[in-house]
Design a protein around this motif. Structure first.
Motif, mmCIF file in Angstrom:
data_model
loop_
_atom_site.group_PDB
_atom_site.id
_atom_site.type_symbol
_atom_site.label_atom_id
_atom_site.label_comp_id
_atom_site.label_asym_id
_atom_site.label_seq_id
_atom_site.Cartn_x
_atom_site.Cartn_y
_atom_site.Cartn_z
ATOM 1 N N PRO A 1 0.836 -1.213 0.000
ATOM 2 C CA PRO A 1 0.000 0.000 0.000
ATOM 3 C C PRO A 1 0.867 1.257 0.000
ATOM 4 O O PRO A 1 1.824 1.352 0.767
ATOM 5 N N ILE A 2 0.529 2.204 -0.863
ATOM 6 C CA ILE A 2 1.278 3.457 -0.916
ATOM 7 C C ILE A 2 0.446 4.649 -0.481
ATOM 8 O O ILE A 2 0.985 5.735 -0.248
ATOM 9 N N ASP A 3 -0.864 4.472 -0.360
ATOM 10 C CA ASP A 3 -1.699 5.604 0.013
ATOM 11 C C ASP A 3 -3.033 5.099 0.545
ATOM 12 O O ASP A 3 -3.504 4.020 0.162
ATOM 13 N N TYR A 4 -3.636 5.884 1.424
ATOM 14 C CA TYR A 4 -4.980 5.584 1.917
ATOM 15 C C TYR A 4 -5.639 6.878 2.354
ATOM 16 O O TYR A 4 -4.964 7.870 2.661
ATOM 17 N N GLN A 5 -6.940 6.876 2.362
ATOM 18 C CA GLN A 5 -7.697 8.025 2.860
ATOM 19 C C GLN A 5 -9.069 7.551 3.334
ATOM 20 O O GLN A 5 -9.765 6.825 2.612
ATOM 21 N N VAL A 6 -9.433 7.955 4.540
ATOM 22 C CA VAL A 6 -10.741 7.606 5.094
ATOM 23 C C VAL A 6 -11.750 8.660 4.656
ATOM 24 O O VAL A 6 -11.559 9.848 4.913
ATOM 25 N N THR A 7 -12.811 8.241 3.977
ATOM 26 C CA THR A 7 -13.837 9.159 3.485
ATOM 27 C C THR A 7 -15.211 8.705 3.972
ATOM 28 O O THR A 7 -15.356 7.644 4.565
ATOM 29 N N ASN A 8 -16.206 9.533 3.706
ATOM 30 C CA ASN A 8 -17.586 9.139 4.004
ATOM 31 C C ASN A 8 -18.457 9.253 2.756
ATOM 32 O O ASN A 8 -19.650 9.505 2.847
ATOM 33 N N ARG A 9 -17.828 9.073 1.593
ATOM 34 C CA ARG A 9 -18.544 9.125 0.313
ATOM 35 C C ARG A 9 -18.309 7.829 -0.458
ATOM 36 O O ARG A 9 -17.401 7.068 -0.144
ATOM 37 N N ASN A 10 -19.102 7.633 -1.502
ATOM 38 C CA ASN A 10 -18.933 6.432 -2.311
ATOM 39 C C ASN A 10 -17.747 6.600 -3.259
ATOM 40 O O ASN A 10 -17.037 7.605 -3.230
#
Length: 403
Positions: free
Chosen positions: A253-262
């Motif tokens: 894994p090189i990147d991640y982001q927690v979102t609340n959208r589809n």
């Protein structure tokens, strides 16, 4: 039958084994120790200076080593980590036999989200230095994580309106009952119900104002940033959506982001961040059909990044498969479709907006023909009206049945 005999617990040792000798040279805790000691924690955002006086604090390097060890060994609970500090020899070596309590461990994670993300970036940099990241192919996908907030504590405009209408009807009924009540005891019971429903109405009114002020479509009362979203098929849940990007060489894994959208509006930002991490735009990005959105494909094109996204299959809602959308032929010059019966479906050229008054509105054109009324196979085709035709990135969907 002979068995292996254990050593006597009371037997004294002439040359006792040190804690360092008990840990193998290839043990992962040694890598964690070297990695954390090489980081500039203050630059990453950790608090390293504390006022003099009072009880000494734990150094952030100690708590970060504990956090990383727990992450690598699937120990996320702060209470479990506290217990392991007192009985796990690897952890005793790593922390120098320190044993922070669970509150200290939990507060460290809660107070340093940005700094911990910088540590993740440092691991990616380390992997790149050791040529573990190819930077030629990346793949992006999402994972839905259920929030603590339940569905009943997630509200949108329609749900709040429905609750307010129900409460208003109950209040009208209780006011009528109060006027008809005879005894003092009966009046007190009715007044108690009126106060309870009035308080509930006030709470829903506050939620309604909060939605209006923030411009959000939903609001959750427990996990404020969680949202009600589709997990798969018709299954929905109040959750977070974690967008992750993985390099194709060793699946790191090189990147991640927690979102609340589809997923529909996530691809552009994922590719932009991947370009900054890999420091080039020569890689190929792979995504599934959930990311197939024209604006996001346009972002990838502007960044000069080759992107491969699965194309969603056209809707198959016709009663007979011969009259599904893929069997209609589009003429780009005439801007019209020809159905399997040879009739031309034309548009008036106007664009319409779906979901009036809502954010992220989608526009569409309608294609139709009067020949549907007398068509002998009308029951098989249902007189389709198309939206989002080739002028909108080649995606076709059935909007509604022809009247």
């Amino acid at each position: 039958m002979k068995f292996i005999i254990p050593k006597d617990r009371k037997q004294a040792s002439l040359f006792p084994v040190s804690l360092d000798e008990a840990i193998d040279q290839e043990n992962e805790v040694r890598a964690i120790d070297v990695f954390v000691d090489g980081l500039d924690l203050e630059k990453m955002g950790f608090k390293v200076h504390f006022p003099e006086g009072g009880r000494p604090a734990y150094h952030p390097a100690t708590l970060l080593k504990l956090f990383l060890y727990g992450y690598m060994n699937r120990l996320r609970s702060s209470r479990i980590l506290e217990r392991e500090c007192k009985r796990n020899m690897e952890m005793m070596w790593l922390l120098g036999q320190l044993a922070p309590d669970h509150n200290t461990i939990a507060n460290f994670r809660k107070n340093n989200p940005k700094a911990i993300k910088h540590v993740f970036r440092a691991t990616v940099e380390l992997a790149m230095n050791f040529k573990l990241i190819g930077g030629r192919i990346i793949a992006g996908d999402s994972t839905k994580l259920r929030a603590q907030n339940s569905k009943k504590n997630n509200f949108n405009e329609k749900k709040i309106k429905r609750h307010l209408e129900y409460i208003d009807n109950k209040l009208d009924q209780y006011n009528q009952d109060l006027a008809k009540a005879d005894g003092e005891t009966e009046k007190q019971e009715v007044q108690k119900e009126i106060r309870k429903h009035a308080q509930r109405r006030e709470n829903y009114t506050k939620l309604k104002k909060q939605l209006e002020q923030t411009g959000e479509e939903q609001i959750s009362t427990s996990d404020g940033e969680s949202r009600h979203m589709v997990l798969r098929g018709n299954i929905t849940e109040v959750a977070y959506n974690v967008q992750s990007t993985v390099d194709g060489l060793h699946c790191i894994p090189i990147d991640y982001q927690v979102t609340n959208r589809n997923d529909s509006k996530a691809m552009g930002d994922m590719i932009r961040r991947s370009k900054a991490i890999l420091r080039n735009n020569t890689f190929t990005a792979l995504f599934d059909k959930g990311y197939h959105t024209g604006s996001e494909l346009e972002t990838a094109q502007k960044l000069g990044i080759k992107t491969m996204v699965a194309i969603p299959a056209p809707a198959s809602t016709a009663p007979h498969p011969d009259y599904n959308l893929q069997n209609f032929i589009y003429d780009q010059q005439q801007d019209q479709y020809t159905c399997p019966q040879g009739h031309a479906l034309k548009t008036n050229g106007n664009f319409y907006t779906n979901h009036q008054g809502k954010p992220n509105q989608s526009k569409f054109k309608q294609y139709k023909t009067k020949a549907c009324k007398g068509c002998p196979v009308r029951d098989l085709s249902c007189g389709h009206i198309f939206m989002n035709g080739p002028p909108f990135h080649g995606s076709l969907k059935i909007f509604q049945s022809y009247p």
